[in-house]
Every structure is written in structure tokens, then in C-alpha cells.
Scaffold this motif. Structure first.
Motif, PDB file in Angstrom:
ATOM      1  N   GLU A   1       0.825  -1.208   0.000  1.00  0.00           N
ATOM      2  CA  GLU A   1       0.000   0.000   0.000  1.00  0.00           C
ATOM      3  C   GLU A   1       0.862   1.262   0.000  1.00  0.00           C
ATOM      4  OE1 GLU A   1      -2.662  -0.666   3.308  1.00  0.00           O
ATOM      5  OE2 GLU A   1      -4.219  -1.408   1.930  1.00  0.00           O
ATOM      6  N   LYS A   2       1.994   1.219   0.690  1.00  0.00           N
ATOM      7  CA  LYS A   2       2.908   2.371   0.681  1.00  0.00           C
ATOM      8  C   LYS A   2       3.470   2.575  -0.723  1.00  0.00           C
ATOM      9  CE  LYS A   2       6.987   4.377   2.912  1.00  0.00           C
ATOM     10  NZ  LYS A   2       7.631   4.782   1.652  1.00  0.00           N
ATOM     11  N   MET A   3       3.785   1.461  -1.416  1.00  0.00           N
ATOM     12  CA  MET A   3       4.308   1.574  -2.778  1.00  0.00           C
ATOM     13  C   MET A   3       3.291   2.245  -3.690  1.00  0.00           C
ATOM     14  SD  MET A   3       5.747  -1.433  -5.294  1.00  0.00           S
ATOM     15  CE  MET A   3       7.299  -1.542  -4.381  1.00  0.00           C
ATOM     16  N   GLY A   4       2.039   1.801  -3.613  1.00  0.00           N
ATOM     17  CA  GLY A   4       1.000   2.393  -4.442  1.00  0.00           C
ATOM     18  C   GLY A   4       0.832   3.881  -4.155  1.00  0.00           C
ATOM     19  N   LYS A   5       0.826   4.240  -2.877  1.00  0.00           N
ATOM     20  CA  LYS A   5       0.681   5.651  -2.483  1.00  0.00           C
ATOM     21  C   LYS A   5       1.871   6.478  -2.968  1.00  0.00           C
ATOM     22  CE  LYS A   5       0.171   8.683   1.535  1.00  0.00           C
ATOM     23  NZ  LYS A   5       0.041   8.743   3.019  1.00  0.00           N
ATOM     24  N   ASP A   6       3.080   5.945  -2.792  1.00  0.00           N
ATOM     25  CA  ASP A   6       4.286   6.677  -3.198  1.00  0.00           C
ATOM     26  C   ASP A   6       4.309   6.920  -4.709  1.00  0.00           C
ATOM     27  OD1 ASP A   6       5.104   6.752  -0.570  1.00  0.00           O
ATOM     28  OD2 ASP A   6       6.605   5.171  -0.769  1.00  0.00           O
ATOM     29  N   LEU A   7       3.884   5.928  -5.481  1.00  0.00           N
ATOM     30  CA  LEU A   7       3.841   6.103  -6.928  1.00  0.00           C
ATOM     31  C   LEU A   7       2.814   7.159  -7.312  1.00  0.00           C
ATOM     32  CD1 LEU A   7       4.172   2.433  -8.240  1.00  0.00           C
ATOM     33  CD2 LEU A   7       5.850   4.266  -8.409  1.00  0.00           C
ATOM     34  N   ALA A   8       1.685   7.180  -6.606  1.00  0.00           N
ATOM     35  CA  ALA A   8       0.669   8.200  -6.860  1.00  0.00           C
ATOM     36  C   ALA A   8       1.239   9.593  -6.603  1.00  0.00           C
ATOM     37  CB  ALA A   8      -0.548   7.957  -5.968  1.00  0.00           C
ATOM     38  N   ILE A   9       1.964   9.752  -5.513  1.00  0.00           N
ATOM     39  CA  ILE A   9       2.565  11.047  -5.177  1.00  0.00           C
ATOM     40  C   ILE A   9       3.541  11.486  -6.264  1.00  0.00           C
ATOM     41  CG2 ILE A   9       4.131  12.206  -3.556  1.00  0.00           C
ATOM     42  CD1 ILE A   9       2.837  10.482  -1.334  1.00  0.00           C
ATOM     43  N   LYS A  10       4.347  10.548  -6.747  1.00  0.00           N
ATOM     44  CA  LYS A  10       5.330  10.884  -7.786  1.00  0.00           C
ATOM     45  C   LYS A  10       4.649  11.259  -9.097  1.00  0.00           C
ATOM     46  CE  LYS A  10       9.098   8.076  -5.901  1.00  0.00           C
ATOM     47  NZ  LYS A  10       9.981   6.891  -6.112  1.00  0.00           N
ATOM     48  N   LEU A  11       3.551  10.581  -9.421  1.00  0.00           N
ATOM     49  CA  LEU A  11       2.804  10.919 -10.634  1.00  0.00           C
ATOM     50  C   LEU A  11       2.207  12.319 -10.535  1.00  0.00           C
ATOM     51  CD1 LEU A  11       1.053   7.502 -11.342  1.00  0.00           C
ATOM     52  CD2 LEU A  11       2.709   8.625 -12.844  1.00  0.00           C
ATOM     53  N   VAL A  12       1.699  12.648  -9.358  1.00  0.00           N
ATOM     54  CA  VAL A  12       1.161  13.999  -9.135  1.00  0.00           C
ATOM     55  C   VAL A  12       2.264  15.039  -9.291  1.00  0.00           C
ATOM     56  CG1 VAL A  12       0.205  15.547  -7.394  1.00  0.00           C
ATOM     57  CG2 VAL A  12      -0.770  13.273  -7.714  1.00  0.00           C
ATOM     58  N   GLU A  13       3.442  14.734  -8.783  1.00  0.00           N
ATOM     59  CA  GLU A  13       4.565  15.662  -8.913  1.00  0.00           C
ATOM     60  C   GLU A  13       4.927  15.899 -10.372  1.00  0.00           C
ATOM     61  OE1 GLU A  13       7.527  13.767  -6.544  1.00  0.00           O
ATOM     62  OE2 GLU A  13       6.770  14.589  -4.637  1.00  0.00           O
ATOM     63  N   GLN A  14       4.709  14.884 -11.219  1.00  0.00           N
ATOM     64  CA  GLN A  14       4.963  15.034 -12.650  1.00  0.00           C
ATOM     65  C   GLN A  14       3.910  15.898 -13.334  1.00  0.00           C
ATOM     66  OE1 GLN A  14       6.359  12.052 -15.379  1.00  0.00           O
ATOM     67  NE2 GLN A  14       6.497  10.516 -13.766  1.00  0.00           N
ATOM     68  N   GLY A  15       2.687  15.898 -12.788  1.00  0.00           N
ATOM     69  CA  GLY A  15       1.611  16.659 -13.408  1.00  0.00           C
ATOM     70  C   GLY A  15       0.345  15.867 -13.642  1.00  0.00           C
ATOM     71  N   ALA A  16       0.276  14.643 -13.120  1.00  0.00           N
ATOM     72  CA  ALA A  16      -0.885  13.783 -13.350  1.00  0.00           C
ATOM     73  C   ALA A  16      -2.167  14.371 -12.784  1.00  0.00           C
ATOM     74  CB  ALA A  16      -0.638  12.402 -12.735  1.00  0.00           C
ATOM     75  N   ASP A  17      -2.049  15.131 -11.688  1.00  0.00           N
ATOM     76  CA  ASP A  17      -3.254  15.677 -11.073  1.00  0.00           C
ATOM     77  C   ASP A  17      -3.984  16.635 -12.015  1.00  0.00           C
ATOM     78  OD1 ASP A  17      -1.040  17.356 -10.857  1.00  0.00           O
ATOM     79  OD2 ASP A  17      -1.823  18.372  -9.076  1.00  0.00           O
ATOM     80  N   ALA A  18      -3.251  17.346 -12.852  1.00  0.00           N
ATOM     81  CA  ALA A  18      -3.877  18.271 -13.798  1.00  0.00           C
ATOM     82  C   ALA A  18      -4.744  17.515 -14.799  1.00  0.00           C
ATOM     83  CB  ALA A  18      -2.809  19.084 -14.525  1.00  0.00           C
ATOM     84  N   ILE A  19      -4.253  16.355 -15.254  1.00  0.00           N
ATOM     85  CA  ILE A  19      -5.024  15.528 -16.185  1.00  0.00           C
ATOM     86  C   ILE A  19      -6.310  15.050 -15.536  1.00  0.00           C
ATOM     87  CG2 ILE A  19      -5.058  13.323 -17.436  1.00  0.00           C
ATOM     88  CD1 ILE A  19      -2.062  13.658 -17.919  1.00  0.00           C
ATOM     89  N   LEU A  20      -6.194  14.548 -14.316  1.00  0.00           N
ATOM     90  CA  LEU A  20      -7.356  13.981 -13.631  1.00  0.00           C
ATOM     91  C   LEU A  20      -8.365  15.057 -13.246  1.00  0.00           C
ATOM     92  CD1 LEU A  20      -5.464  11.373 -11.409  1.00  0.00           C
ATOM     93  CD2 LEU A  20      -6.595  11.011 -13.607  1.00  0.00           C
ATOM     94  N   GLU A  21      -7.877  16.195 -12.816  1.00  0.00           N
ATOM     95  CA  GLU A  21      -8.794  17.284 -12.455  1.00  0.00           C
ATOM     96  C   GLU A  21      -9.551  17.786 -13.675  1.00  0.00           C
ATOM     97  OE1 GLU A  21      -9.733  18.444  -9.542  1.00  0.00           O
ATOM     98  OE2 GLU A  21      -8.499  16.911  -8.605  1.00  0.00           O
ATOM     99  N   LYS A  22      -8.894  17.829 -14.807  1.00  0.00           N
ATOM    100  CA  LYS A  22      -9.541  18.280 -16.040  1.00  0.00           C
ATOM    101  C   LYS A  22     -10.656  17.306 -16.429  1.00  0.00           C
ATOM    102  CE  LYS A  22      -7.175  18.005 -19.844  1.00  0.00           C
ATOM    103  NZ  LYS A  22      -6.153  18.297 -20.873  1.00  0.00           N
ATOM    104  N   LEU A  23     -10.405  16.008 -16.256  1.00  0.00           N
ATOM    105  CA  LEU A  23     -11.413  15.011 -16.580  1.00  0.00           C
ATOM    106  C   LEU A  23     -12.626  15.129 -15.640  1.00  0.00           C
ATOM    107  CD1 LEU A  23      -9.275  11.854 -17.366  1.00  0.00           C
ATOM    108  CD2 LEU A  23     -10.808  13.043 -18.935  1.00  0.00           C
ATOM    109  N   LYS A  24     -12.346  15.334 -14.356  1.00  0.00           N
ATOM    110  CA  LYS A  24     -13.441  15.477 -13.393  1.00  0.00           C
ATOM    111  C   LYS A  24     -14.307  16.686 -13.735  1.00  0.00           C
ATOM    112  CE  LYS A  24     -10.870  13.414  -9.550  1.00  0.00           C
ATOM    113  NZ  LYS A  24     -10.205  13.686  -8.253  1.00  0.00           N
ATOM    114  N   ALA A  25     -13.669  17.759 -14.169  1.00  0.00           N
ATOM    115  CA  ALA A  25     -14.392  18.984 -14.503  1.00  0.00           C
ATOM    116  C   ALA A  25     -15.299  18.789 -15.715  1.00  0.00           C
ATOM    117  CB  ALA A  25     -13.408  20.111 -14.761  1.00  0.00           C
ATOM    118  N   ASP A  26     -14.917  17.856 -16.579  1.00  0.00           N
ATOM    119  CA  ASP A  26     -15.689  17.599 -17.799  1.00  0.00           C
ATOM    120  C   ASP A  26     -16.909  16.721 -17.564  1.00  0.00           C
ATOM    121  OD1 ASP A  26     -13.962  19.148 -19.251  1.00  0.00           O
ATOM    122  OD2 ASP A  26     -12.748  17.463 -19.957  1.00  0.00           O
ATOM    123  N   LEU A  27     -16.969  16.052 -16.390  1.00  0.00           N
ATOM    124  CA  LEU A  27     -18.080  15.122 -16.125  1.00  0.00           C
ATOM    125  C   LEU A  27     -19.368  15.888 -15.843  1.00  0.00           C
ATOM    126  CD1 LEU A  27     -16.317  12.405 -13.958  1.00  0.00           C
ATOM    127  CD2 LEU A  27     -16.780  12.395 -16.410  1.00  0.00           C
TER     128      LEU A  27
END
Length: 316
Positions: free
Chosen positions: A290-316
Motif C-alpha cells: 500500500e505504501k508503494m502504491g501511495k508513493d507512486l501516486a505522489i510521484k505521478l502527481v509531482e509530474q503533473g498527473a493531477d492536472a489531467i485527472l482534475e480536467k477530466l473530473k471537470a468535464d463530467l
């Protein structure tokens, strides 16, 4: 206990999964009557709209959960990748069975391999995860919406509506439709969804006797991998139909995992990988996963993944 009731959706694949569980439990406990409680979920009824626009993964589980909460059923079998991250207060996931092949399958009546698809070929899928990764490799392809059960999707392919479709390998294997698989997509090209190929059993938290009955079906390595993959989704706050892929593997005492978040058109793909040693303790390994999954999520967000996901949520 004299009877154990399994809530299940009525699709061919869901029924296969429930009947397989029924057989395994009956073999373990011949003195208990194991029965099925088939029902139709809202997700099975709404086939012309993306799940993300009408309620997400919970559309496949709500009716089954209500049946357990109202004591019309005792347990429910689910595809892990269809499960929401959170359960009703008095229900939880207690057993994760051994996973089938987690890859995606290339299915076509015209072409033997994905690489043979001509420019502009029509590929059917309703998965943004599949779409984004396919377009990252082949932006010339045309992705068209495809929902329904496995038989419905294959029927649309056979009617000539698509040049190829992408389905979960596990579902085709379980329905003995392996001959429809032209080849399995390499995970380097199309990383699986979190939990793909794995099945889980949900039941009431208070039913400790049932927990003990289910325990022999729990597959430790599959569970550890699933916990890593679901932790990724949880910490990215990814619901249904988001372009997130997560795939964990266990080999030689180590767990390794790759995670991806991509733009729907495949123009950007963020990738993170990790590996960690496992211990002799299942509980400790779940924490590590579970720590591995969380850590990878944090690193993806640091790359910019959160912008992609937030944009998709806004489109729903």
C-alpha cells in the motif's frame, strides 16, 4: 450455517465467476447449501453512456450490496477493477482469489496483430486507460465507444462496426473464448487497470463465521498486488473511467510496480516505477504494498498527473 447465498450480476461473465465460487465453496463445505442470488445492476442496464458520466464503478455493485445489507444475500463476488475504493459502513472486502491473466487482449476478425492495423482503423473500447495508451502508440487510430457484456462487444465486432476491439484477457479465458484472442497486448504498450484479472468477495463485517469460511480461497500474492494497485487509485482519487494504469508483480521475494496516468488523446503519458523487498509477514507485506502504491501516486502527481485527472473530473 446451513445456507450461504451469493449475490451476482446476471451477465455471462459474472455468472461464471459466481458459479465457480459456488463450486469451490460447495467442495469445501458439502454440508452447507450454496445458492446464487442473480440480479441486474444499473451498470448492466445503462449501455449507451460512459460509466464516468452516470455514477462510475458503484453502478455494478450497489444492488449486490443492498442485497447483503437487507439480508437477501450473504456475500458478493466482484471483479476487483470494477470495485469502488470505499465500501458501505457495514461491508468490506474479505477475500481476494487467485488472479487470472491481467493483460488486455487484441481481438479482430481482420488482423492478427495490433501492429497490422492500417492508418485510421476503428478500435472499440470504452476504457480511457486503454484509449490513452493505444493513441500514445498509434495517434492515427480512431477510438470508438464500446460498452456491454463480452458477448455484446464481440457481436458488434462481428457485425463489422470495428476493425478491432480491446477486451480483458481474463474475461475471455473465463468464458472459454480464448480463440478470439489474436494476441495479448504487451504491458509496455498497454499497462493493465488496477486489479484487472482478480476477483474479490465482499461480505458483512459482522459475519465472522463467513470470514472463516472464505479464508481458504484468499490468495496471498494476488492480494498483496491488488492492495498496491488499489492504493495507487485511492491516492490519485481515481474513480471509474480514468486513464490510470497500475500493475504490480511479485517475483523472487520482491514486489515491483509500474503506474501510469495519461492524457486521453495519448499526447502525454506519465510513468513511475518502484520495487521493494517483501518479508515473511503477510500483514507487513500489505503495508509495504500500500505504501508503494501511495508513493507512486505522489510521484505521478509531482509530474503533473493531477492536472489531467482534475480536467477530466471537470468535464463530467
Amino acid at each position: 450455517m446451513k445456507e450461504l447465498r451469493i449475490a451476482t450480476r446476471q451477465s455471462a461473465l459474472a455468472m461464471w465467476q459466481a458459479e465457480d465460487l459456488q463450486t469451490k465453496l460447495q467442495n469445501l463445505y458439502p454440508n452447507i447449501i450454496i445458492t446464487l442470488v442473480p440480479m441486474v445492476s444499473r451498470g448492466d442496464q445503462i449501455l449507451d453512456v460512459a460509466l464516468s458520466k452516470v455514477g462510475g464503478k458503484g453502478l455494478f455493485t450497489k444492488e449486490l450490496e443492498v442485497a447483503m445489507l437487507e439480508n437477501q444475500a450473504d456475500i458478493a463476488m466482484h471483479c476487483i477493477k470494477d470495485l469502488p475504493m470505499y465500501f458501505p459502513e457495514s461491508l468490506d472486502l474479505y477475500t481476494i482469489t487467485e488472479s487470472e491473466d491481467p493483460t488486455d487482449a487484441f481481438v479482430s476478425n481482420k488482423y492478427d496483430h495490433f501492429d497490422q492495423l492500417p492508418q485510421g482503423a476503428i478500435v472499440g473500447t470504452s476504457s480511457l486507460r486503454r484509449q490513452s495508451q493505444i493513441l500514445a502508440k498509434r495517434p492515427d487510430l480512431k477510438i470508438e465507444f464500446l460498452r456491454g457484456n463480452v458477448g455484446t462487444r464481440l457481436g458488434k465486432l462481428d457485425d463489422g462496426q470495428y476493425d478491432a476491439i480491446i477486451l480483458a484477457t481474463a474475461g475471455l479465458i473465463r468464458l472459454e473464448l480464448q480463440e478470439r484472442i489474436k494476441h495479448k497486448l504487451d504491458t509496455h504498450m498497454c499497462l493493465p487497470a488496477a486489479g484487472q484479472g482478480a476477483l474479490g468477495i465482499e461480505c458483512r463485517i459482522a459475519d465472522t463465521e463467513i470470514h472463516k469460511l472464505l479464508a481458504p480461497l484468499h490468495h496471498v500474492d494476488t492480494a498483496i498486488r491488488v492492495y498496491a494497485e488499489r492504493a495507487l487509485i485511492k491516492h490519485l482519487e481515481g474513480g471509474c473511467q480514468v486513464p490510470i494504469a497500475g500493475y504490480a508483480q511479485i517475483e523472487n521475494g520482491k514486489i515491483s510496480m509500474e503506474a501510469r496516468v495519461a492524457e486521453v488523446d495519448g499526447s502525454v503519458v506519465y510513468i513511475e516505477k518502484a520495487q521493494s523487498d517483501l518479508t515473511d509477514s503477510y500483514e507487513q507485506n500489505v503495508i509495504i504494498a500500500e505504501k508503494m502504491g501511495k508513493d507512486l501516486a505522489i510521484k505521478l502527481v509531482e509530474q503533473g498527473a493531477d492536472a489531467i485527472l482534475e480536467k477530466l473530473k471537470a468535464d463530467l
